[in-house]
Design an enzyme around this catalytic site. Structure first.
Site, short mmCIF file in Angstrom:
data_model
loop_
_atom_site.label_atom_id
_atom_site.label_comp_id
_atom_site.label_asym_id
_atom_site.label_seq_id
_atom_site.Cartn_x
_atom_site.Cartn_y
_atom_site.Cartn_z
N TYR A 271 56.57 -50.14 -27.17
CA TYR A 271 56.37 -49.16 -28.25
C TYR A 271 55.94 -49.90 -29.53
O TYR A 271 56.44 -51.00 -29.81
CB TYR A 271 57.67 -48.38 -28.44
CG TYR A 271 57.66 -47.50 -29.66
CD1 TYR A 271 56.67 -46.53 -29.83
CD2 TYR A 271 58.64 -47.63 -30.64
CE1 TYR A 271 56.66 -45.73 -30.96
CE2 TYR A 271 58.63 -46.82 -31.76
CZ TYR A 271 57.64 -45.89 -31.92
OH TYR A 271 57.62 -45.10 -33.04
N LYS B 291 64.21 -38.67 -27.35
CA LYS B 291 63.28 -38.19 -26.33
C LYS B 291 64.02 -37.33 -25.30
O LYS B 291 64.59 -36.33 -25.65
CB LYS B 291 62.56 -39.38 -25.71
CG LYS B 291 62.02 -40.38 -26.77
CD LYS B 291 60.92 -39.76 -27.59
CE LYS B 291 60.61 -40.44 -28.92
NZ LYS B 291 60.78 -41.83 -29.09
N1 LCS Z 1 61.45 -47.11 -27.39
C1 LCS Z 1 60.46 -46.36 -26.89
C2 LCS Z 1 59.97 -46.60 -25.50
C3 LCS Z 1 59.89 -45.36 -27.67
O1 LCS Z 1 58.91 -44.62 -27.14
C4 LCS Z 1 60.36 -45.16 -29.00
C5 LCS Z 1 59.77 -44.13 -29.89
C6 LCS Z 1 61.40 -45.98 -29.48
C7 LCS Z 1 61.93 -46.94 -28.63
C8 LCS Z 1 61.96 -45.82 -30.86
O2 LCS Z 1 62.75 -44.67 -30.91
P1 LCS Z 1 63.03 -43.82 -32.23
O3 LCS Z 1 63.49 -44.78 -33.28
O4 LCS Z 1 61.74 -43.16 -32.62
O5 LCS Z 1 64.08 -42.87 -31.81
N2 LCS Z 1 58.57 -43.64 -29.41
C9 LCS Z 1 57.77 -42.79 -29.99
C10 LCS Z 1 56.54 -42.38 -29.42
O6 LCS Z 1 56.04 -42.82 -28.41
N3 LCS Z 1 56.02 -41.46 -30.19
O7 LCS Z 1 56.78 -41.25 -31.33
C11 LCS Z 1 57.94 -42.09 -31.27
#
Ligand code: LCS
Length: 396
Positions: A112, A209
């Protein structure tokens, strides 16, 4: 079946909470409090000294958050879990806990965008180095291991390319060298993949998610042994402070009750959409782990229950063609994030992975015409007819 002797769906609904302890309340109460009172000064002293069990302050622990942590730990087949205010708070707390200056991390070739950014920051500001690795063979990983390597960090499926990493292979190499394996399990949720049961050391989620599932909360989770989680809790969680609020924990507890049902429907819908996309003349490549034509289908069969709700595909043309296609959609929202009830679509090169320099992006396999679709829970026929009308308009 996990250690409770119950199946996933039952654990997701019942584990970690006893209604009898809360006046029969079926739902976990929201303990919306910052602090907890002590009966006496001596009791406060005993709690801080760890001589007496009990709550102190909600940055250290909170009963609603605890109920969530217990449930997730069980679903991931781990000993303990910690909840964070975002997925990135979980990623950073875990990585900063495992490393010190001059240490080295091996990371999957593709993560990411903000995880990529964090690794850069750790390298530039704190001298914690990293290398990216395709992890297609044991040799590729071994070639990068140094005496200072402390952690192998893996996303699988990789956001947004949907490439898979063979976790059993990574664990084998890591164990030979005493290196911790950390897996970001966001794309699967514990319903589709359980890395700890394969021997990985820590699982991370952006609970924003699938675990939340309704597009209304930002949250993160880390799961591992009691010892590792206790270390993170008293250092990079407590002192950096990215903890989850009680209300957000409650939203996740609510979401988890339907996790298994939702995931199956996400998978059903995604399978149908993949079939249709593969036949459309404007679509060049479709990447979905559960598709027998996927390059990593053999890894999928080893470690995933089903293919999940995310599909990536390339449309014939340029970045502008990809953007035109997105602009033609009527039902599907153009938005980052994933795993929600609503189908969401985004353009990784200019959105989630815009922070990754172009050359690194290309190495990860993110082309300018790559599109990521998070298939929601609407009727799949309606999702497809929106995609089809937009593709047809672009083709005209
Ligand atoms: N790990 C993965 C695989 C993710 O897809 C994301 C966020 C994160 C960690 C971080 O999580 P967060 O702090 O946003 O809760 N991924 C996003 C995406 O693919 N689109 O918007 C956010």
């Amino acid at each position: 079946m996990n250690h409770t002797g119950k199946r996933f769906e039952t654990t997701a609904i019942h584990h970690g909470y006893d209604t009898k302890e809360h006046l029969g309340s079926l739902a976990v109460p929201i303990f919306q409090t910052s602090t907890f009172t002590f009966d006496t000064a001596e009791q406060g002293e005993a709690r801080f000294a760890g001589q007496e069990e009990g709550y102190i302050y909600s940055r250290l622990a909170n009963p609603t958050v605890r109920a969530l942590e217990e449930k997730i730990a069980c679903l991931e087949e781990g000993e303990a879990a910690l909840a964070f205010s975002s997925g990135m708070a979980a990623v950073s707390a875990v990585l900063l806990s495992l490393t010190k200056a001059n240490d080295h991390i091996i990371c999957s070739q593709g993560v990411y965008g903000c995880t990529f950014g964090l690794l850069q920051l750790m390298k530039e500001k704190y001298r914690i180095d990293h290398d990216f690795c395709a992890m297609e063979s044991e040799e590729q990983i071994r070639a990068l291991i140094r005496p200072e390597t402390v952690c192998i960090y893996v996303e699988t499926p990789i956001n947004p390319t949907m490439k898979l990493i063979d976790l059993e292979m990574v664990v084998k190499v890591a164990k030979e060298h005493g290196i911790a394996v950390v897996v970001d399990n966001t794309f699967c949720s514990p319903y589709l993949q359980r890395p700890l049961s394969i021997g990985c050391d820590i699982v991370i989620h952006s609970a924003t998610k699938y675990i939340g599932g309704h597009g209304d909360v930002i949250a993160g989770i880390a799961v591992g042994t009691k010892e590792r989680m206790a270390e993170i809790a008293k250092t990079t969680q407590k002192d950096i402070g990215g903890v989850l609020s009680p209300f957000d924990a409650w939203l996740l507890l609510r979401g988890i009750k339907t996790l298994a049902v939702r995931m199956d429907r996400h998978c059903d819908n995604a399978e149908k959409i993949v079939e249709k996309l593969k036949k459309h003349p404007l679509v060049e490549n479709v990447y979905y782990p559960g598709d027998p034509d996927h390059r990593d289908f053999s890894i999928y069969r080893k470690q995933m229950k089903r293919g999940g709700g995310l599909i990536s595909f390339e449309i014939k043309g340029t970045k502008e063609d990809a953007q035109r296609f997105l602009n033609c959609l009527q039902l599907i929202h153009i938005a980052v994030s994933l795993g929600d009830t609503e189908t969401l679509i985004q353009h990784p090169a200019t959105m989630t992975h815009a922070v990754v320099p172009e050359e690194a992006r290309k190495q990860m396999g993110i082309s300018d015409s790559l599109i990521r679709l998070s298939v929601g829970l609407e009727a799949w026929e309606d999702i497809w007819s929106d995609l089809e009308q937009a593709l047809d308009q672009c083709q005209a």
